[in-house]
Design a protein around this motif. Structure first.
Motif, PDB file in Angstrom:
ATOM      1  N   ASP A 158      25.160  61.362   3.042  1.00 20.52           N
ATOM      2  CA  ASP A 158      23.973  60.592   3.414  1.00 20.52           C
ATOM      3  C   ASP A 158      22.987  60.568   2.262  1.00 20.52           C
ATOM      4  N   THR A 161      17.972  57.797   1.920  1.00 23.04           N
ATOM      5  CA  THR A 161      16.614  58.093   1.427  1.00 23.04           C
ATOM      6  C   THR A 161      16.479  59.590   1.199  1.00 23.04           C
ATOM      7  N   THR A 208      17.711  65.392   1.349  1.00 25.33           N
ATOM      8  CA  THR A 208      17.162  65.551   2.705  1.00 25.33           C
ATOM      9  C   THR A 208      17.961  64.653   3.639  1.00 25.33           C
TER      10      THR A 208
HETATM   11  K   LIG Z   1      19.415  61.627   1.998  1.00 18.00           K
END
Ligand SMILES: [K+]
Ligand SMILES: NC(=O)C1=CN([C@@H]2O[C@H](COP(=O)(O)OP(=O)(O)OC[C@H]3O[C@@H](n4cnc5c(N)ncnc54)[C@H](O)[C@@H]3O)[C@@H](O)[C@H]2O)[C@@H](O)CC1
Length: 645
Positions: A158, A161, A208
């Protein structure tokens, strides 16, 4: 231990204990980037290695692995592309799903050279080397294809962002997050037993989890909970603060070598520092010098709270406990601990309110039992607590001009604070449960309040804030800070991860006349300190655990050097956080569980510090936590650097 080793260990420990806000992280990155340190390549290589290890742990050969990268348009996507390239070179089948309008160019080049495939979701995207521009129909088909890819992946990286996120996820990023993690699924535990049988891939978050509030730990919209978060440089607040911390899974921190000396963290965990707040008895000590705790807890209706709070204080490294309360509660207290003294006398710290009904509850009880309409009868415990708490009320005069609305305590470094009388001369006090609605409007920081979310919401409403329990649960840090700002008290907001907000050492340091605006801002900004404590297993969510915490809190406050807590702005928060840590740690011992609400991150490349939750343990009751306190204290006193359970 030689000095180099010591420094290394201290650095690791600091990295594992502290989180820095995004602006600070960017400022710490800058000098390294200016020197040409290839941070992105370092980040990506570590992320690829962690992914490889994760696959290996689950007996999946990287050469057989199906990997999907969700890549955003920023540098977070760049990290992901380089990591994906490395995994593709190792033989994995890797597809990048581009969710933004562009992709990190060099990252994309590295990725395509390694043989990876690309699927672009955004019709507006402009990505070199790919045919751009497609209609709504095709966008739908591409989304469908993306969903299938994700469903059949072993691992999803992932990288939509990172620290550059603003607000809730939008567009294809939001759609992908919703697909992977439909709204309503609880964050914690949803990935504790990840499966790769086609139902749910492992998720490795780059820096994150995408969609979480990096600086404030909130979940503003859709997000993807991770099994592992590979975090770069330093922890950000989201790695420590609920609810976002529960979405991070295992956190592996890559040490970039940031210069963290003299950098003030946004959030810290108290961890093994808790042991240093325990007072080791001296040969010259008496029961009085070791600290005396006074308790106004328990009530006719809830005498058990008196027993739990008093036995907890009694077992928590002090000289004596004085109990004040109704006869039935006092009898039970004495039967459980004959050494406890009932009646008034000098104390070094108080705990009040545990097991004392609130005004609302009294009204209900009265109504219910009499069957008639009646106003609530005054309760002797509440009257005694109200009388005591009145001594802590700060008037406008002793709040000091400098307080204003900023919640900064008066300057305690100079001579302008008279500690010989008034609220500042009162012993520290823990205000819990039924005493919270009796708290004076403004109090000094050595008043520690210990609400859960519902109680904090009720207290905030008394101060004019329109907030309910769910709002506090959604933004616990914001509301804990607000309660500290409004009341002046040190706030301990209970939860699986407890948040403690109090004054910092810089509180009350009024900017000098020649200070410029920036410095003024920095001083005001750093006036509070935030700790988190998540040392306890989930078994600790049991009746009476809060009463035990109040007893431990009073004992910890009582064993600090008399007068110090009033003098040192940050000592209340540190002591309160230590009490919470000891509470959770004792619960871990009692339940033989090494699960914790929050665990420090692993440092990438450091051997032997991998945490694990392999001992789930067994259920406990509040009294078991009390019984485990002496052992907890022995462990924490004896070994305040390396804790073992
Ligand atoms: K991320
Ligand atoms: N500064 C550096 O040199 C380093 C940065 N690193 C990485 O770079 C990241 C920060 O990169 P950036 O500053 O480019 O920011 P990010 O890549 O975190 O985020 C910016 C991107 O996300 C999109 N975005 C922002 N909010 C969104 C929303 N609500 N919904 C959908 N899309 C949204 C933006 O349009 C932009 O494309 C870090 O998290 C880390 O992963 C690392 O490579 C280490 C070195």
């Amino acid at each position: 231990m030689d000095e180099m080793m010591m420094t290394k260990q201290m650095r690791r420990s600091a990295l594992q204990r502290n989180a820095y806000d995004v602006e600070t992280v960017r400022a710490m990155e800058r000098p390294l980037l200016n020197r040409g340190v290839p941070l992105m390549r370092m980040a990506a290589s570590a992320a690829a290695q962690v992914t490889d290890e994760l696959l290996d742990e689950h007996d999946i050969d990287v050469a057989d692995a199906n990997i999907v990268l969700l890549a955003g348009a920023g540098d977070n996507g760049g990290d992901g592309l380089y990591a994906a390239a490395q995994l593709a070179r190792a033989g994995a089948q890797v597809t990048t799903i581009a969710v933004g309008e562009s992709l990190h160019i060099q990252g994309l080049l590295a990725f395509t050279h390694s043989g990876g495939r690309l699927l672009v979701l955004n019709p507006e995207a402009s990505i070199p080397g790919v045919s751009n521009g497609f209609g709504a129909g095709e966008a739908g088909e591409r989304l469908q294809a993306a969903m299938e890819l994700v469903q059949h992946a072993d691992v999803v990286l992932d990288a939509m962002t990172g620290i550059g996120v603003h607000g809730p996820l939008q567009g294809p990023a939001a759609t992908m997050a919703q697909m992977l993690h439909p709204a309503g699924e609880s964050a914690k535990g949803s990935h504790t037993t990840p499966c790769t049988n086609g139902e749910k891939p492992f998720v490795v978050a780059i820096d994150t989890p995408s969609g979480i509030g990096v600086n404030d730990g909130t979940l503003p919209g859709s997000y993807i909970p991770a099994d592992v978060t590979v975090m770069f440089g330093a922890m950000k607040p989201c790695a420590m603060l609920p609810p976002a911390t529960f979405t991070c899974g295992r956190v592996v921190l890559i040490d970039f070598g940031f210069d963290i000396t003299h950098i003030v963290p946004a959030v810290s965990s108290i961890d093994n520092k808790a042991g240093t707040m325990l007072r080791r008895p001296k040969p010259t000590d008496s029961k009085y010098s070791r600290g005396v705790v006074g308790l106004i807890t328990g009530s006719v209706k809830y005498p058990g709270a008196a027993v739990l709070s008093s036995t907890a204080a009694n077992h928590c490294n002090i000289g004596m406990v004085r109990y004040l309360g109704p006869a039935n509660a006092a009898d039970m207290v004495l039967r459980n601990a004959p050494e406890i003294v009932t009646g008034k006398g000098r104390v070094q710290a108080w705990a009040v309110g545990s097991g004392v009904p609130t005004a609302d509850a009294l009204y209900v009880i009265e109504d219910h039992t009499s069957g008639r309409h009646s106003t609530h009868t005054p309760d002797a415990q509440r009257e005694a607590i109200a009388a005591l708490l009145n001594h802590y009320a700060l008037s406008d005069e002793n709040t000091g001009e400098s307080v204003g609305n900023a919640g900064i305590a008066p300057n305690r470094r100079g001579s302008d604070l008279d500690c010989s009388n008034g609220p500042w001369a009162m012993p520290p006090i823990c205000v819990d449960a039924g005493a919270l609605d009796l708290l004076p409007k403004r109090v000094p920081q050595h008043v520690v309040i210990t609400p859960h979310a519902g109680e904090l919401a009720a207290l905030l409403r008394l101060h004019g804030e329109q907030v309910d329990t769910s709002a506090v649960t959604a933004e616990p840090w914001r509301w804990a800070k607000r309660a500290h700002e409004l009341t002046g008290a040190t706030v301990l907001l209970k939860g699986a991860v407890t948040i403690i907000v109090g004054d910092s050492e810089m509180a009350g340091m009024a900017p000098q006349e020649n200070d410029d605006e920036t410095e003024h801002h920095i001083v005001a900004h750093k006036a509070t300190t935030t700790y988190i404590s998540g040392s306890g297993p989930a078994w600790l969510a049991t009746a009476g655990a809060g009463d035990v915490l109040a007893g431990i809190m009073a004992a910890m406050l009582a064993q600090q050097n008399e007068g110090q807590i009033q003098q040192h702005p940050s000592l209340s928060a540190t002591t309160a956080a230590s009490a919470s840590y000891i509470h959770g740690y004792a619960a871990g011992l009692a339940s033989q569980s090494n699960e914790q609400g929050w665990e420090p991150p692993e440092i990438f490349g450091a051997k032997g510090i991998r945490q694990s939750g392999e001992n789930p343990g067994h259920p406990i009751v509040a009294g078991d936590v009390v019984a485990a306190l002496p052992q907890a204290i022995e462990n924490l006193l004896g070994n305040s650097h390396e804790l073992t359970r």
